[in-house]
Design a protein around this motif. Structure first.
Motif, mmCIF file in Angstrom:
data_model
loop_
_atom_site.group_PDB
_atom_site.id
_atom_site.type_symbol
_atom_site.label_atom_id
_atom_site.label_comp_id
_atom_site.label_asym_id
_atom_site.label_seq_id
_atom_site.Cartn_x
_atom_site.Cartn_y
_atom_site.Cartn_z
ATOM 1 N N GLY A 185 6.465 -31.523 -32.534
ATOM 2 C CA GLY A 185 7.472 -30.692 -31.878
ATOM 3 C C GLY A 185 8.814 -30.898 -32.570
ATOM 4 N N SER B 203 6.820 -36.275 -24.669
ATOM 5 C CA SER B 203 5.394 -36.535 -24.449
ATOM 6 C C SER B 203 4.982 -37.822 -25.164
ATOM 7 N N PRO C 127 5.162 -38.743 -35.639
ATOM 8 C CA PRO C 127 4.489 -38.097 -34.509
ATOM 9 C C PRO C 127 4.822 -38.750 -33.168
ATOM 10 N N PHE C 128 4.794 -37.945 -32.138
ATOM 11 C CA PHE C 128 4.928 -38.409 -30.747
ATOM 12 C C PHE C 128 6.157 -39.289 -30.528
HETATM 13 N N1 URA Z 1 2.514 -33.242 -29.599
HETATM 14 C C1 URA Z 1 1.585 -33.558 -30.534
HETATM 15 O O1 URA Z 1 0.431 -33.180 -30.431
HETATM 16 N N2 URA Z 1 1.975 -34.295 -31.556
HETATM 17 C C2 URA Z 1 3.214 -34.762 -31.706
HETATM 18 O O2 URA Z 1 3.474 -35.441 -32.689
HETATM 19 C C3 URA Z 1 4.154 -34.426 -30.711
HETATM 20 C C4 URA Z 1 3.789 -33.670 -29.662
#
Ligand code: URA
Length: 282
Positions: free
Chosen positions: A130, A144, A139-140
């Motif tokens: 995102g 979330s 990532p992430f």
């Molecule tokens: N959603 C995902 O699937 N991956 C990310 O890195 C961030 C949000």
């Protein structure tokens, strides 16, 4: 149309951040159409890496160079070859950074390759970055991701110690739209190779896109979650147990489902313990 109305219009279309002070005329920067057929007709085996076609400098400042569109089948062939040739995660990251077969690269700010500990016992595969992930190149790391970290913490998992994280798609789709079938197909060889090279003991696929793409199923996550499968791949000595589970973004929208994810994480913890992977708290 006044400026405010124009801005509202753009927001309704999905624009969620300003990337430059001046508009960029991407049509002016587009390559001559003659490039397309010549690339499409080239024999596939002679195209080990699909590279950006050099562009004439854009008339305005800092316009990103746009690659000519790569035909989908050619992109998949190039992706498979580039991924297969990578002998380490660092080589794979470099191969992805050089790969121009996925149009999302042109609109993303950063390549989002991985976070966590390469070689960790648990590997989590999400969908696509995102806005926060795109900015930080990890990532992430958005809302979330923070929920994911909290949930992992309850079962003794932590991306600084025993978790490795990646996505099926390593570039942010504009306005967080779902990636297209062609975009997924072009990126899939890379995430498959990433799993082979990371060699986790256990995989956690969060959400529909990683589950459907990597397990080759049309069943949705509601049906798939909580059921162990085997993830097999030619580059793996043995199949890896994989648990599909809900995506944390879905849990933020649907908190009633957190109980299911909690069960999934306890199952993951039990599986890890059965494989005798230290150290786990919780
Ligand atoms: N959603 C995902 O699937 N991956 C990310 O890195 C961030 C949000």
């Amino acid at each position: 149309m006044d400026d405010l109305t124009a801005l509202r219009f753009l927001v309704e279309l999905g624009a969620d951040e300003a990337i430059a002070d001046a508009p960029v005329d991407r049509f002016a920067a587009a390559p001559a159409r003659a490039e397309g057929p010549a690339r499409a007709e080239a024999p596939l085996r002679k195209a080990p890496a699909v590279r950006a076609v050099p562009q004439a400098p854009a008339p305005t400042l800092a316009a990103p160079t746009l690659a000519a569109p790569v035909p989908a089948a050619q992109a998949v062939v190039a992706a498979r070859e580039a991924a297969a040739n990578a002998r380490s995660l660092d080589e794979l990251r470099a191969a992805l950074a050089a790969f121009d077969g996925c149009a999302l690269k042109a609109t993303a700010t950063n390549l989002v390759f991985s976070d966590g500990v390469p070689g960790a016992p648990v590997m989590i595969v999400g969908e696509a970055p995102g806005a926060d992930e795109d900015r930080q190149g990890k990532p992430f790391v958005g809302v979330s991701g923070q929920l994911l970290d909290r949930m992992l913490g309850f079962v003794g998992l932590d991306r600084t110690r025993n978790v490795y994280i990646a996505n099926v798609i390593p570039w942010r789709p504009p306005a967080n739209r779902d990636p297209t079938t062609a975009e997924i197909a072009a990126c899939e060889p890379f995430i498959r190779r990433q799993i082979e090279l990371a060699q986790p003991k256990v995989l956690l696929f969060v959400g529909n896109i990683s589950t459907k793409t990597l397990l080759g199923t049309t069943d949705g996550i509601i049906k798939m979650r909580g059921k162990w499968r085997d993830y097999a791949s030619p580059g793996l000595a043995a199949p890896i147990p994989v648990l599909p589970s809900f995506h944390p973004a879905y849990l933020l929208r649907t908190p009633a489902r957190k109980a299911d994810s909690w069960k999934d994480l306890l199952a993951l913890q039990a599986k890890l313990r059965s494989l005798i992977v230290p150290p786990l708290g919780g």
